[in-house]
Motif scaffolding. Structure first.
Motif, PDB file in Angstrom:
ATOM      1  N   ARG A   1      39.190  35.743  42.796  1.00 43.55           N
ATOM      2  CA  ARG A   1      39.980  36.619  41.923  1.00 43.55           C
ATOM      3  C   ARG A   1      39.169  36.999  40.688  1.00 43.55           C
ATOM      4  O   ARG A   1      39.135  38.171  40.294  1.00 43.55           O
ATOM      5  N   TYR A   2      38.499  36.012  40.100  1.00 40.34           N
ATOM      6  CA  TYR A   2      37.685  36.309  38.923  1.00 40.34           C
ATOM      7  C   TYR A   2      36.512  37.207  39.287  1.00 40.34           C
ATOM      8  O   TYR A   2      36.160  38.123  38.534  1.00 40.34           O
ATOM      9  N   GLN A   3      35.907  36.956  40.450  1.00 38.26           N
ATOM     10  CA  GLN A   3      34.827  37.811  40.927  1.00 38.26           C
ATOM     11  C   GLN A   3      35.301  39.265  41.017  1.00 38.26           C
ATOM     12  O   GLN A   3      34.595  40.194  40.617  1.00 38.26           O
ATOM     13  N   SER A   4      36.523  39.458  41.508  1.00 40.18           N
ATOM     14  CA  SER A   4      37.042  40.823  41.645  1.00 40.18           C
ATOM     15  C   SER A   4      37.245  41.483  40.290  1.00 40.18           C
ATOM     16  O   SER A   4      37.099  42.704  40.158  1.00 40.18           O
ATOM     17  N   TYR A   5      37.594  40.684  39.257  1.00 43.51           N
ATOM     18  CA  TYR A   5      37.790  41.246  37.920  1.00 43.51           C
ATOM     19  C   TYR A   5      36.477  41.772  37.339  1.00 43.51           C
ATOM     20  O   TYR A   5      36.463  42.776  36.614  1.00 43.51           O
ATOM     21  N   ILE A   6      35.392  41.063  37.600  1.00 44.95           N
ATOM     22  CA  ILE A   6      34.123  41.431  36.956  1.00 44.95           C
ATOM     23  C   ILE A   6      33.239  42.311  37.823  1.00 44.95           C
ATOM     24  O   ILE A   6      32.263  42.871  37.335  1.00 44.95           O
ATOM     25  N   ASN A   7      33.571  42.445  39.120  1.00 48.06           N
ATOM     26  CA  ASN A   7      32.814  43.363  39.968  1.00 48.06           C
ATOM     27  C   ASN A   7      33.041  44.800  39.520  1.00 48.06           C
ATOM     28  O   ASN A   7      34.137  45.157  39.090  1.00 48.06           O
ATOM     29  N   ILE A   8      32.022  45.633  39.669  1.00 43.75           N
ATOM     30  CA  ILE A   8      32.224  47.057  39.387  1.00 43.75           C
ATOM     31  C   ILE A   8      32.522  47.837  40.668  1.00 43.75           C
ATOM     32  O   ILE A   8      32.945  48.986  40.604  1.00 43.75           O
ATOM     33  N   VAL A   9      32.290  47.206  41.834  1.00 38.95           N
ATOM     34  CA  VAL A   9      32.773  47.734  43.113  1.00 38.95           C
ATOM     35  C   VAL A   9      33.185  46.538  43.975  1.00 38.95           C
ATOM     36  O   VAL A   9      32.738  45.412  43.747  1.00 38.95           O
TER      37      VAL A   9
END
Length: 642
Positions: free
Chosen positions: A434-442
């Motif tokens: 979930r945190y990875q998805s917040y900081i990913n730009i795609v």
């Protein structure tokens, strides 16, 4: 403050010389226009460019110990050098200058490799021990100062900026495909990778030791998260006292200095505490935007002016318009690596503006990470309430609705829609993903489509770091991930590169490691309480700052580029990211890029970060991979923009 560079010859084929050192230094002359120095001894070669801040006349580098068996070049500032100097003199050490950097050689004499743990400061340094034939290169605890290196069988090369390494005959710039995959995901390249093949970044709080033909990397510090038992009132006092100490210690300077002021909590508290410890009015510098369109949402000048009046500062403002095309090649040349964070533009412009008056500046960078100031940190708080909604309703109603929501961060209501969409579509994932998805730009799926040839097995630094956190509370785990990735390799990297591009030293008192250690031992529920971001920080500052500053809505320090590429910069985007141009580069899929552009223009999704990332990647590639001069690329961009 300066830039350092040098190398270590493992064989006679290394070809290290004064001429090589001087060539490396000339590329980073902007980091140190006041002085330069070189030193060769056996297999070691070290050099520097100096911007004089402390001991203007006597701080020439390299600096040596008493018998000149130890030499050091140091980029940055050691804030506790006076206390260290007194202790070392009491132990019998003799100093030849009043420079803060000289304490490093005597500390090394006294404590060996453990000398780094005694330093409070921001630095990248190289130390040569002639007797042990040992070279040490090191980076400060938080990674405020960058350090790149290259190593093969013949030579180790290092520099504050990657471009200096390419001034030698050992390596030319080539794209690292793994790093490119990480860049597309995060919008920056996390250490130890760099965007360049075979060039790496030294991780934060680490040193590399080169001895007897061998190299090893040693991590000399990490924060302790053991919770302190203190009342809320005691935490408020402790935070304010440490903040005041951090700011006061970083005001030591022999040159004029000031502060960046956005009107947000972090920069305002820095200015307020500076005013308390300054005999003269603090010089402050703010940046704003045209109040038309998206500029209104980003413009913080009224808040900065309010803080300026509160503390009677000497205040100056600069207005930025969407005519920044001519700047991008120069700024990306200084950045060394492409970046998707538009704050590099605003940081450069306000730095250039401030440099007309001052040589050193204080910034509020780091406060959001340290005290829980990002919206993404609220995820765990709202997750508890979201989980109370029946699973069938979340799956069959909320998720489909969220998927259809429009997104645009440059519109107030569409930005709320964007945030809600992001939260709902990832709410069922475990914390790390979930945190990875917040900081990913795609998304991972989009990255696979975007990259030519798809995605082979790529590192997963964020997920891997979460796995190492064990039983840490969620907020502390998120900070620890940010401490080792986004903070040093995005925010601090752009802050260093853009301020030094104007020969301006920038200090970040909110990242004093003693303040960091205090914050890490604070219960996470005091950082975010009842959904209030930075709760304990705000409460500790109630006698320093007005409530309307402490509790106003957060706004980032970037530029409204996502809105500009829909209008003023649209011709540039269409030119640089046309199907033909993208396909000719051979890195990304041109049709997929066109889909991202179309979705952004229609507000179907906010693709600001990835589109800016792709624009900057292409401009960077023209210079660093194709060998074009920044001025040549600037002319091309201006023609596209007409």
């Amino acid at each position: 403050m300066c830039g350092i560079h040098g190398g270590y010859a493992f064989s006679g084929a290394a070809n290290l010389s004064v001429e090589v050192l001087e060539a490396m230094g000339m590329v980073t002359q902007h980091r140190g226009p006041d002085d330069s120095g070189t030193f060769l001894d056996g297999p070691a070669a070290i050099g520097m460019r100096r911007l004089s801040i402390i001991d203007l006349e006597g701080g020439h580098q390299p600096i040596f110990n008493e018998d000149q068996s130890i030499a050091v070049v140091c980029n940055g500032e050691i804030y506790n050098f006076r206390e260290l100097r007194e202790k070392l003199i009491a132990k019998g050490h003799q100093f030849s200058t009043h420079s803060d950097s000289e304490v490093t050689v005597h500390l090394y004499e006294e404590y060996g490799i453990d000398f780094l743990s005694h330093l409070n400061g921001m630095f990248a340094l190289a130390l040569w021990d002639r007797n042990r034939q040992r070279l040490i290169i090191a980076r400060d605890r938080l990674g405020i100062k960058p350090l790149y290196y290259y190593r093969d069988d013949n030579v180790l090369l290092f520099s504050t900026e990657a471009k200096a390494i390419f001034e030698t005959s050992h390596i030319s710039p080539k794209l690292d495909k793994t790093a490119c995959g990480l860049y597309v995901q995060l919008g920056y390249v996390p250490a130890p990778w760099s965007i360049y093949e075979n060039v790496k970044k030294l991780p934060v709080a680490s040193c590399m030791i080169i001895e007897q033909g061998q190299t090893r990397i040693h991590e000399y510090w990490r924060p302790d998260y053991t919770q302190k038992e203190m009342s809320e009132a005691e935490w408020k006092r402790a935070v304010l006292e440490q903040l005041e100490q951090s700011v006061a210690s970083q005001m030591v300077s022999d040159v004029p200095f000031g502060a960046f002021l956005s009107g947000g909590i972090d920069s305002s508290l820095v200015v307020g505490l500076m005013a308390k410890h300054s005999r003269e009015p603090v010089r402050t510098y703010a940046i704003g935007f045209d109040t038309e369109g998206a500029g209104q949402l980003y413009n913080e000048l009224p808040y900065a002016k309010q803080v300026s009046e509160l503390f009677s500062t000497q205040h100056k403002e600069i207005i930025v318009k969407p005519d920044v095309v001519h700047l991008l090649p120069k700024l990306l040349w200084h950045m060394d690596e492409p970046i998707a964070d538009t704050a590099f533009i605003t940081t450069y412009l306000v730095s250039e503006f401030a440099r007309q008056d001052v040589t050193m500046i204080l910034s509020g960078v780091g406060g959001d990470e340290l005290f829980g100031g990002y919206r993404r940190y609220q995820g765990e708080y709202y997750q508890r309430y979201y989980n109370m909604i029946p699973a069938w309703l979340r799956k069959y109603v909320l998720s489909p609705v969220a998927n259809a929501l429009p997104s645009d961060r440059h519109s107030k209501w569409l930005n709320y829609s964007r945030l809600a969409k992001s939260f709902i579509l990832t709410a069922e994932l475990p914390l790390d993903k979930r945190y990875q998805s917040y900081i990913n730009i795609v998304s991972d799926a989009m990255r696979a489509e975007l990259l030519k040839g798809g995605v082979e097995t790529l590192p997963t630094p964020v997920i891997d770091l979460f796995a190492k956190q064990g039983s840490l509370p969620a907020l502390h785990s998120m900070f620890e991930v940010d401490r080792l990735t986004q903070l040093p390799d995005d925010l601090l990297m752009l802050t260093d590169k853009m301020t030094m591009a104007t020969s301006l030293e920038c200090r970040v008192p909110l990242l004093d490691h003693e303040l960091v250690e205090l914050a890490c031992q604070m219960p996470s529920e005091l950082k975010i309480k009842g959904g209030v971001l930075k709760y304990i920080l705000k409460e500790s500052l109630t006698e320093l700052l007005p409530r309307e500053i402490l509790y106003r809505k957060k706004r980032g320090f970037g530029a409204p580029m996502g809105a500009w590429i829909k209008r003023e910069l649209l011709p540039l985007m269409k030119g640089l990211l046309s199907v033909e141009q993208v396909e000719s580069r051979g890195v990304f899929n041109g049709q997929v890029v066109q889909g991202l552009i179309n979705d952004h223009l229609s507000n179907k999704s906010d693709n600001t970060d990835i589109l800016i990332g792709l624009l900057n990647f292409e401009i960077w590639s023209k210079m660093m991979l194709d060998g074009q001069a920044p001025q040549e690329v600037e002319s091309q961009l201006e023609r596209m923009s007409r």
